[in-house]
Design an enzyme around this catalytic site. Structure first.
Site, PDB file in Angstrom:
ATOM      1  N   GLY A 246       4.151   6.988  -7.223  1.00  0.00           N
ATOM      2  CA  GLY A 246       3.441   8.067  -7.196  1.00  0.00           C
ATOM      3  C   GLY A 246       3.281   8.638  -5.838  1.00  0.00           C
ATOM      4  CB  SER A 279      -1.095   5.031  -5.938  1.00  0.00           C
ATOM      5  OG  SER A 279      -1.560   4.096  -5.081  1.00  0.00           O
ATOM      6  CG  ASP A 280       3.012   6.756  -0.823  1.00  0.00           C
ATOM      7  OD1 ASP A 280       2.921   5.498  -0.070  1.00  0.00           O
ATOM      8  OD2 ASP A 280       3.736   7.483  -0.283  1.00  0.00           O
ATOM      9  CD1 TRP A 281      -0.640   0.573   1.511  1.00  0.00           C
ATOM     10  CD2 TRP A 281       0.689   1.123  -0.038  1.00  0.00           C
ATOM     11  NE1 TRP A 281      -0.261  -0.330   1.159  1.00  0.00           N
ATOM     12  CE2 TRP A 281       0.817  -0.266   0.131  1.00  0.00           C
ATOM     13  CE3 TRP A 281       1.657   1.798  -0.990  1.00  0.00           C
ATOM     14  CZ2 TRP A 281       1.415  -0.936  -0.488  1.00  0.00           C
ATOM     15  CZ3 TRP A 281       2.331   1.128  -1.793  1.00  0.00           C
ATOM     16  CH2 TRP A 281       2.211  -0.404  -1.722  1.00  0.00           C
TER      17      TRP A 281
END
Length: 745
Positions: A246, A279-281
């Site tokens: 995401g 998720s992206d970080w």
């Protein structure tokens, strides 16, 4: 489009390799007997483990479930050792498997055995216009990920290139959704054959770095469906990617990791995605909303691991009744489903992997050698005949620059990266004198806050002594080659570029060299377009290369010396001026709190072709050392096609030059009497073919009729409009050589 892979072996003898470093000494990548393989159909997630998964979940505590859904180190979530569940380990990887990072910080772990092969960046891979090489790329990086014992590779990255200023343009594939999916799907298939999960990114409409963590993207549904989602849809439905990342940004008000429409209605309900969303970080902003919307794993949030939204706050949300444990179980189930499918829990028969092998270097060389784009060759300075020159000036910072590391974001710790100067020194005969001069420095204005959100500001004043040294080298040489362009400090994640101007005073530098030696070849090494109007003036010869991996220097020099006939094609439009590009012509970049995609479906060449704006170099453009002629275009039938049929378009391609070469036949489709807005033409097929000098080959491209559909916002369905369609065949979007018409019932 052909969808079979034959094991590649062409061109391996053209280069000397350094051999293996620290990986396995044996590697079967592309070395088995030639066999056909469907590279456009991945292996779906098997549901055979569901009973075992349910049994495991029933034995887990809520705390153990939570641990599986959030980072408990920088690139891993917790396992459940007592139940035989290992940590879920991840690796960054669009350019190669990232070096090992410390468990609790971004500092390198300091390992001695975490080197990896540096593969060409996305721009180079897509410039090959060769899905077979995309499969090879995925197979190499998948094998190296497996050898590092990682479960998930955070790649490929293939967001649409909406603006030439995009900081990650070098890493992404294309401005075109069809080319994107033709590269992305084989890439994913290659990765996952190594029992590694591909995590496709960044889902979705993550098309700028400016304010990427907060910007709200606003666009109509047809634009979303026709431009920004096709590659993701194909990656899920055809490539069967096991994970989706995401993105940072919002879409129509909701963060992508909290966006029920995107994660549930589109991804899972429509496309049937059965894997997990990570998720992206630091891209998760809530507990209850994000989990309910369909996010499964939270990574990188800037807090102690136990304070992540899916850590202690998730446990408390279940205890308070805001979340049910069944909802948590569903996310755990998705993670376990992937872990079983990649044999992370029961490792029986799991792929072994390999890394830093000679075969991988050969594969990287093949990709890089097909990516180099010949833009101009009016004086026939190329290919350079080493037997006819006594001296060559090798000039510019990029003659010795490396690209495996740099900028913000993931790089590769590699032991092998051949520069152009090294390659020339190794490949030119001893009788040729190399006169090298750097010519200019790569300098930047110091950032006030350490993170220049809107591009690094460069120092463009030249050092006269350095320039004069380069001018003298050019004057006393038979031919001069300037290696100019960019690098991975200037083009970087987290910052879009400021403009299209060449940095570090290179325009003036190149002018000085051209004046000193009219036999000057300009080689651009970069990942994104630049304004080359001044560079092109009086420059008869212009070559474009990329951040092209461990063998990038060797491949580039073999093109310059004629051992490789260039066959790369631009995967994006190079504009004359920034304001010609659609996002800038409509004043809709970068926006503020929100950005509206005012150009709609007219992204990239669609805008230039529809608005009749001349580009500097068009989408799909690239020359060869030979010439090709197209003739006798034909289809399997001209009328009465229905939605479930496939159009077969054939054209005879003759190599009318004196050298063997590869040509990319591109098929664009137009419909002028449509009831809805359409671009002047859209890419719907392509085929890359090797054709011997003087020979003619028939190239056939298959186009499913459903590829001609537009997204009907009224009934929310893909609709093939009846009527007459023109099928255009050429070797760029602006060089159409043959046309045929068909009728759809």
């Amino acid at each position: 489009m052909r969808n079979k892979l034959l094991a590649l072996s062409v061109g391996f003898s053209l280069i000397a390799f350094t051999g293996c470093q620290d990986g396995s000494a044996t590697d079967t990548t592309n070395t088995e007997e030639a066999k056909e393989k469907d590279i456009f159909e991945g292996k779906p997630l098997s549901m055979e483990y569901e009973d075992e998964i349910d049994s495991l979940i029933s034995l887990m505590t809520l705390e153990e479930k939570s641990g599986m859904l959030h980072g408990t180190s920088m690139f891993a979530t917790s396992g459940v050792p007592r139940l035989g569940i290992p940590e879920l380990t991840m690796a960054d990887g669009p350019l190669g498997v990232r070096e090992e990072i410390s468990r609790d910080s971004w500092a390198p772990a300091g390992w001695e055995n975490d080197h990896a092969t540096f593969l060409p960046a996305g721009g180079g891979l897509s410039a090959t216009w060769n899905p077979e090489l995309a499969y090879t790329f995925g197979n190499v990086i998948g094998a190296e990920t497996r050898d590092r014992n990682k479960h998930v590779l955070l790649a490929p990255a293939f967001n649409i290139i909406r603006t030439p200023l995009g900081g990650r343009t070098y890493e992404y594939f294309s401005e075109d959704p069809f080319l994107n999916k033709q590269i992305a799907v084989p890439y994913i298939v290659g990765i996952q054959e190594n029992d590694v999960a591909a995590s496709i990114k960044h889902y979705a409409v993550n098309n700028q770095e400016t304010n990427r963590g907060t910007v709200d993207v606003l666009l109509d549904e047809r634009t979303l469906r026709e431009i920004y989602l096709p590659a993701f849809e194909a990656a899920v439905e055809q490539g069967h990617a096991y994970s989706v990342m995401g993105a940072y940004n919002r879409l129509r008000g909701d963060y992508l990791n909290e966006n029920e429409y995107m994660l549930q209605e589109v991804l899972r309900d429509e496309w049937g995605f059965k894997g997990f969303v990570v998720s992206d970080w630091a891209a998760i902003h809530s507990t209850v909303k994000a989990l309910k919307a369909g996010a499964d794993v939270e990574m990188g949030t800037n807090a102690p691991f136990e304070e992540y939204y899916f850590a202690q706050p998730l446990i408390e949300a279940v205890k308070s009744g805001e979340l049910s444990e069944d909802e948590v179980n569903e996310s755990v189930r998705r993670v376990l489903r992937v872990m079983y499918n990649i044999k992370a829990i029961d490792s029986t028969g799991r792929a072994e992997g390999s890394r830093n092998t000679e075969q991988h270097l050969k594969d990287v060389y093949n990709i890089a050698s097909e990516s180099v784009v010949l833009l101009r060759n009016e004086k026939d300075l190329l290919p350079i005949n080493a037997q006819e020159i006594n001296s060559i000036a090798v000039l510019g910072n990029n003659a010795t620059r490396t690209y495996a590391q740099g900028g913000f974001g993931a790089g590769v710790k590699t032991k092998t990266e051949v520069t152009p100067l090294e390659a020339l020194q190794n490949k030119l005969p001893e009788s040729v004198t190399i006169n090298y001069a750097k010519g200019y420095e790569e300098n930047y204005v110091p950032a006030e806050d350490g993170n220049q959100n809107y591009g690094r500001q460069t120092i463009d004043e030249l050092d006269e002594a350095m320039v004069q040294e380069a001018v003298e080298a050019a004057k006393k040489s038979d031919i001069a080659v300037v290696f100019a362009g960019s690098n991975r400090d200037y083009e970087s994640e987290a910052a879009d570029r400021r403009d299209l101007q060449l940095p570090f005073g290179q325009e003036e530098f190149i002018d000085r060299i051209k004046a000193a030696n009219p036999n000057t070849v300009v080689v651009m090494i970069a990942g994104a377009p630049f304004d080359l109007r001044k560079v092109e003036k009086d420059a008869s010869t212009l070559v474009w290369s990329w951040f092209n991996g461990s063998e990038g220097g060797n491949a580039l020099v073999d093109v310059l010396l004629g051992k490789i006939n260039p066959s790369g094609k631009l995967p994006w439009t190079m504009p004359m001026a920034l304001e010609d590009s659609p996002a800038h012509a409509t004043n809709s970049f970068p926006g503020g709190e929100s950005v509206t995609y005012e150009e709609g479906i007219l992204v990239g060449y669609r805008w230039f072709d529809t608005k009749n704006i001349d580009p500097m170099y068009p989408f799909g453009y690239g020359l060869s050392y030979t010439d090709f002629d197209f003739s006798n275009a034909r289809v399997n039938k001209t009328e009465a096609f229905t939605d479930d049929e496939t159009i077969q378009v054939s054209v005879d391609v003759t190599n009318i030059g004196e050298l063997d070469g590869k040509e990319v036949v591109q098929l664009y489709v137009s419909k002028t009497d449509s009831n809805v807005e359409r671009a002047a033409q859209e890419l719907k097929g392509f085929e890359k073919a090797m054709i011997a000098a003087g020979e003619t080959e028939t190239v056939t491209i298959e186009v499913p009729v459903k590829e001609l559909a537009y997204y009907n916002i009224e009934n929310k369905k893909w609709t093939v409009e009846p009527g007459i369609y023109t099928l255009k065949l050429g070797n760029s979007s602006r060089n159409i050589l043959q046309e045929v018409k068909i009728e759809i019932e």
